[in-house]
Motif scaffolding. Structure first.
Motif, PDB file in Angstrom:
ATOM      1  N   LEU A  52     -13.049  -2.596   2.798  1.00 35.82           N
ATOM      2  CA  LEU A  52     -12.335  -4.120   3.655  1.00 35.82           C
ATOM      3  C   LEU A  52     -11.668  -3.823   5.056  1.00 35.82           C
ATOM      4  O   LEU A  52     -11.720  -2.503   4.904  1.00 35.82           O
ATOM      5  CB  LEU A  52     -10.344  -4.177   2.829  1.00 35.82           C
ATOM      6  N   CYS A  53     -11.043  -4.673   4.962  1.00 36.68           N
ATOM      7  CA  CYS A  53     -10.932  -5.342   7.425  1.00 36.68           C
ATOM      8  C   CYS A  53      -9.927  -6.347   6.533  1.00 36.68           C
ATOM      9  O   CYS A  53     -10.214  -7.504   6.434  1.00 36.68           O
ATOM     10  CB  CYS A  53     -11.888  -5.344   7.915  1.00 36.68           C
ATOM     11  N   ARG A  79      -2.495  -6.222   4.671  1.00 34.55           N
ATOM     12  CA  ARG A  79      -2.609  -5.159   3.582  1.00 34.55           C
ATOM     13  C   ARG A  79      -1.767  -4.211   2.943  1.00 34.55           C
ATOM     14  O   ARG A  79      -2.003  -4.231   1.501  1.00 34.55           O
ATOM     15  CB  ARG A  79      -3.039  -3.700   4.157  1.00 34.55           C
ATOM     16  N   PHE A  80      -0.552  -4.041   3.360  1.00 36.81           N
ATOM     17  CA  PHE A  80       0.818  -4.171   3.037  1.00 36.81           C
ATOM     18  C   PHE A  80       1.678  -5.602   1.972  1.00 36.81           C
ATOM     19  O   PHE A  80       1.999  -5.308   0.709  1.00 36.81           O
ATOM     20  CB  PHE A  80       2.246  -4.287   4.026  1.00 36.81           C
ATOM     21  N   ASN A  81       1.314  -7.135   2.495  1.00 36.99           N
ATOM     22  CA  ASN A  81       1.068  -7.870   1.696  1.00 36.99           C
ATOM     23  C   ASN A  81       1.069  -8.186   0.043  1.00 36.99           C
ATOM     24  O   ASN A  81       1.418  -8.696  -0.290  1.00 36.99           O
ATOM     25  CB  ASN A  81       1.224  -8.843   2.895  1.00 36.99           C
ATOM     26  N   HIS A  82      -0.830  -7.928   0.435  1.00 33.17           N
ATOM     27  CA  HIS A  82      -1.057  -7.852  -0.183  1.00 33.17           C
ATOM     28  C   HIS A  82      -0.948  -6.718  -1.814  1.00 33.17           C
ATOM     29  O   HIS A  82      -0.788  -7.253  -2.650  1.00 33.17           O
ATOM     30  CB  HIS A  82      -2.763  -7.339  -0.240  1.00 33.17           C
ATOM     31  N   THR A 103     -12.019   0.195   6.458  1.00 34.42           N
ATOM     32  CA  THR A 103     -11.225   1.319   5.901  1.00 34.42           C
ATOM     33  C   THR A 103     -12.690   1.210   4.758  1.00 34.42           C
ATOM     34  O   THR A 103     -12.538  -0.334   3.648  1.00 34.42           O
ATOM     35  CB  THR A 103      -9.702   1.211   4.990  1.00 34.42           C
ATOM     36  N   PHE A 104     -13.123   2.446   4.635  1.00 33.41           N
ATOM     37  CA  PHE A 104     -14.370   2.265   3.888  1.00 33.41           C
ATOM     38  C   PHE A 104     -13.781   4.009   3.173  1.00 33.41           C
ATOM     39  O   PHE A 104     -13.125   4.849   3.704  1.00 33.41           O
ATOM     40  CB  PHE A 104     -15.690   2.949   4.587  1.00 33.41           C
ATOM     41  N   TYR A 105     -14.201   3.298   1.355  1.00 33.73           N
ATOM     42  CA  TYR A 105     -13.791   4.947   0.573  1.00 33.73           C
ATOM     43  C   TYR A 105     -15.134   5.253   0.069  1.00 33.73           C
ATOM     44  O   TYR A 105     -16.184   4.534  -0.020  1.00 33.73           O
ATOM     45  CB  TYR A 105     -13.011   3.920  -0.624  1.00 33.73           C
ATOM     46  N   GLY A 106     -15.006   6.409  -0.065  1.00 35.77           N
ATOM     47  CA  GLY A 106     -16.351   6.838   0.009  1.00 35.77           C
ATOM     48  C   GLY A 106     -16.408   8.810  -0.990  1.00 35.77           C
ATOM     49  O   GLY A 106     -14.758   8.649  -2.022  1.00 35.77           O
ATOM     50  N   ALA A 107     -16.896   9.443  -1.804  1.00 38.40           N
ATOM     51  CA  ALA A 107     -17.211  10.519  -1.843  1.00 38.40           C
ATOM     52  C   ALA A 107     -17.598  11.695  -1.032  1.00 38.40           C
ATOM     53  O   ALA A 107     -18.764  11.162  -1.166  1.00 38.40           O
ATOM     54  CB  ALA A 107     -17.239  11.043  -4.003  1.00 38.40           C
ATOM     55  N   ALA A 108     -17.102  12.518  -0.728  1.00 39.47           N
ATOM     56  CA  ALA A 108     -18.049  13.800   0.135  1.00 39.47           C
ATOM     57  C   ALA A 108     -18.777  14.611  -0.803  1.00 39.47           C
ATOM     58  O   ALA A 108     -19.840  14.485  -1.788  1.00 39.47           O
ATOM     59  CB  ALA A 108     -17.041  14.959   0.028  1.00 39.47           C
ATOM     60  N   ALA A 115     -11.768 -10.555   9.551  1.00 34.48           N
ATOM     61  CA  ALA A 115     -10.123  -9.667   9.193  1.00 34.48           C
ATOM     62  C   ALA A 115      -9.283 -10.608   9.297  1.00 34.48           C
ATOM     63  O   ALA A 115      -8.166 -10.804   8.385  1.00 34.48           O
ATOM     64  CB  ALA A 115     -10.583  -8.172   9.873  1.00 34.48           C
ATOM     65  N   GLN A 116      -8.905 -10.872  10.902  1.00 36.97           N
ATOM     66  CA  GLN A 116      -7.078 -11.841  11.089  1.00 36.97           C
ATOM     67  C   GLN A 116      -7.587 -13.293  10.274  1.00 36.97           C
ATOM     68  O   GLN A 116      -6.591 -13.880   9.716  1.00 36.97           O
ATOM     69  CB  GLN A 116      -7.892 -12.309  12.215  1.00 36.97           C
TER      70      GLN A 116
END
Length: 753
Positions: free
Chosen positions: A125-126, A132-135, A481-486, A625-626
């Protein structure tokens, strides 16, 4: 006799609690030398004497200093390779759970925390820092209100049976090490009853508000203390973590940043207590400092629950705790070797770090420092060293001040909050203060046994050579922010990210971080898990990326990368020019390890980013994002103080003051010759950055006026209107959000509105 019968007998005969624990320990595991073991126990007890706000004393007795037992790493009762004997069974608590449950709202089905997801299963997500905090905070508040409604209906307070002091799994699960310093709890009490009428926060927060107790979590208490002294107090970085509080019902929702996202836990207000023979009581673990308030006990309990048990926070690193508290990033400076030339020789660079309102500093004694006569062991086995300081112990940097003659001083705090302070030059009450009245006048030292002390820069920089630097972000910054596995090999499609920068961005901060072992449900992994080697590489592309992945490396230009580290996070700030970039997280022997890649940029930035195997159609961008961030409701606190009604809004909004005033109307903006609000925002930020050359994120009044002159052409009323607006809405140093508000009000005054 049973253990409990022995305890009752000792209590009836007013035997001090530490002797109680000594007797029970030697019964469980008789030492070879009884006399020496007793001497060791008494010495540990004396070293453990802390200091903090006490509850009301029993009768007319004076409250005594907190006497928190702290087993050292050399504890003779630890039993070799096993944890201390008391760690191998459920604690016996008074009052017991069976007496508490009928008087409280409780259920094993009550949700009291967000899921601790692994990075590889999280969604890219962006958004903005505040959104991000408020969510996550909105979800926490919603669940807290469900519990609150049930408490109000039944007229009973909340009891969190999932995190109860009487369970070994809550305190020190199987797998706790021999050096466990989590002392055994015996009695509990609601915090609201321990400190009747105390607020959650009393007069804001300060470094001395929290005192470490009978657990080796100096790294966390030191980090909290440092954050409490943060110069960006207008952002309320500590208070905002309590997104919900109900003192009457004992319900608290607390936020921490873990594995690339904000997580929350809900706790009750039961705390472990110790009691003197006269009946005086005080918290067994973290305690308030000079005045009664609840947050110091509760934030430590919430942090323990976030990591499943108390033993999980028995030892750790301040830099990671600061990241957990702020959602920012942290790193360690080595003033002894690697960073000595830049930060450890002359104080000016360190002063810049200290003066940055978005930076928090911690410190610890370098392992190279030799014992200079203050070598007694510490409360959790810390090794004594020069001048009354301890190795293996986390301290907080409160502030730094350069006197008028150029001599620099650093103010440091020991989280024990007692007289375990620096004993060298310019320590509390030392003769140097009277010999140099200039420093005494300008620093105005307070000689208290509160853990805080001054040191000359020359002493500080050769003793405290390990410096933890934590930087947190402005709430309107945009975060990809991007998520993954090495992967087994770094350069594969799912591990390559393409960044398109549409206009120059001088403040782009890349972070790569790996799965935190402390988030594992297996306690052995939490205590023994190791980080893998990693780094981050960023290539400028000579032109737009090709269609075929195999051809991408032919477009590589200049390369920038972080230093290889075997830690939780690695980061790099870059000045991104307009164009294309290829970003690749890189790992060593870490196949399958979860990670997240984060890029943080100012709200004025214009760029987009996507993972190669998903393609440009799935790109995240700053404009979207904004827009999405504006849909997330800002969070307020439900009860900062019992007298407050309707909640108190905290600094997680993009701009509180601007919202209160309504900002500039479109007519005013157009009257200035600016086409729209977005263009206006960019012009304000550009003016701010043009003066903020050092990237401190703050301007004083003179700098603010200079930035304002850059924003709008000179007019006769500019200086007058700016002075009026600054005096009314500015408080000392201002950040970009506050600067924008001052610009708003100045322009309104200029236009006669």
């Amino acid at each position: 006799m049973s253990d409990q019968e022995i305890r009752n007998y000792l209590a009836d005969h007013k035997v001090p609690q530490f002797i109680d624990q000594f007797v029970l320990s030697v019964i469980a595991n008789p030492p070879d030398d009884w006399k020496q073991s007793m001497v060791n126990m008494v010495e540990r007890q004396e070293r453990a004497a802390g200091k903090g706000a006490k509850s009301a004393p029993a009768g007319n007795a004076e409250p005594e200093a907190a006497t928190s037992l702290k087993f050292s790493y050399e504890d003779p009762f630890a039993g070799g390779d096993e944890a201390p004997a008391y760690c191998q069974k459920d604690p016996t608590i008074q009052p017991p759970e069976r007496q508490i449950k009928p008087k409280t709202v409780h259920s094993p089905d009550i949700v009291t925390g967000s899921l601790m997801k692994k990075p590889q299963v999280m969604k890219d997500l962006c958004t903005t820092v505040s959104a991000r905090f408020n969510h996550a905070a909105n979800k926490c508040q919603s669940q807290c209100k469900v519990i609150q409604e049930k408490c109000n209906q039944e007229g009973k307070p909340f009891f969190d049976e999932k995190f109860w002091f009487g369970k070994r799994t809550t305190m020190y699960p199987k797998g706790s090490p021999p050096d466990c310093t989590v002392t055994e709890p015996h009695k509990v009490q609601r915090a609201a009853e321990l400190y009747p009428g105390a607020p959650l926060f009393a007069d804001g927060v300060a470094a001395n508000d929290i005192v470490q107790g009978a657990i080796g979590d100096c790294f966390f208490v030191g980090a909290v203390s440092a954050l409490a002294s943060c110069k960006a107090e207008y952002l309320k970085p500590l208070e905002r973590l309590f997104v919900f509080s109900d003192i009457k019902n004992g319900i608290y929702g607390v936020m921490f940043f873990k594995n690339g996202g904000w997580r929350w836990v809900i706790i009750d207000d039961y705390v472990a207590i110790q009691q003197s023979p006269q009946g005086d009581t005080w918290p067994q673990y973290a305690a308030p400092g000079s005045q009664p308030e609840l947050w110091p006990m509760l934030i430590e309990k919430a942090y323990a629950k976030m990591h499943y048990c108390w033993d999980a926070i028995d030892g750790g690193w301040s830099r990671y705790a600061l990241e957990d508290l702020t959602g920012g990033l942290a790193y360690t400076l080595d003033l002894h070797k690697k960073d000595k030339k830049q930060y450890g020789t002359f104080p000016s660079k360190f002063q810049e770090l200290n003066d940055n309102p978005l930076v928090v500093l911690g410190c610890s004694v370098g392992w190279h420092v030799k014992d200079g006569g203050g070598g007694a062991a510490g409360r959790a086995g810390e090794e004594g060293t020069i001048g009354g300081l301890f190795k293996g112990h986390a301290y907080s940097v409160l502030t730094m001040h350069t006197c008028s003659d150029g001599q620099a001083f650093v103010r440091v705090r020991n989280p024990w909050g007692n007289d375990a302070e620096w004993k060298g030059a310019y320590s509390d009450g030392s003769p140097e203060w009277d010999q140099n009245p200039l420093y005494k006048r300008e620093l105005n030292p307070e000689f208290k046994d509160d853990g805080a002390f001054w040191m000359k820069w020359e002493d500080f920089s050769i003793i405290f050579t390990d410096i933890d630097v934590a930087r947190f972000f402005r709430y309107d910054d945009v975060v990809f922010t991007f998520y993954g596995a090495a992967p087994e090999k770094d350069f594969v499609e799912r591990n390559v990210f393409i960044l398109k920068v549409d206009q120059d961005c001088p403040e782009a901060l890349f972070t790569v971080a790996q799965d935190d072992p402390l988030t594992s449900k297996q306690h052995s992994v939490r205590k023994n898990g190791k980080f893998k080697g990693m780094m981050l590489s960023v290539w400028e592309l000579t032109e737009a990326p090709p269609k075929n992945f195999e051809d991408l490396q032919n477009y590589f230009g200049q390369k920038t990368q972080t230093e290889p580290v075997a830690g939780r996070t690695s980061s790099k700030q870059m000045n991104l020019k307009k164009g294309w970039y290829c970003v690749v997280p890189r790992f060593r022997n870490a196949t399958g390890i979860g990670y997240y890649l984060r890029l943080t940029v100012p709200f004025t930035a214009q760029m987009s980013m996507y993972q190669w195997d998903e393609g440009p159609a799935e790109a995240q961008d700053t404009v979207t994002a904004q827009s999405n961030a504006q849909q997330v409701p800002a969070v307020g606190i439900s009860a900062l103080h019992p007298s407050e009604k309707g909640g108190a809004s905290l600094g997680v909004q993009t701009s509180q003051k601007g919202e209160e005033s309504g900002g500039l109307s479109q007519a005013v903006i157009e009257g200035l010759g600016i086409p729209n609000k977005r263009k206006f925002d960019k012009m304000v930020q550009k003016a701010f950055n043009g003066v903020d050359k050092g990237g401190r994120g703050a301007l004083d009044k003179v700098q603010g006026k200079e930035a304002f002159k850059k924003f709008v052409s000179r007019q006769p009323k500019i200086a007058e209107c700016f002075d009026q607006s600054y005096d009314k809405y500015g408080k000392g140093m201002v950040d970009p959000i506050e600067f924008k508000d001052i610009v708003n009000h100045t322009l309104l005054a200029m236009s006669g509105q």
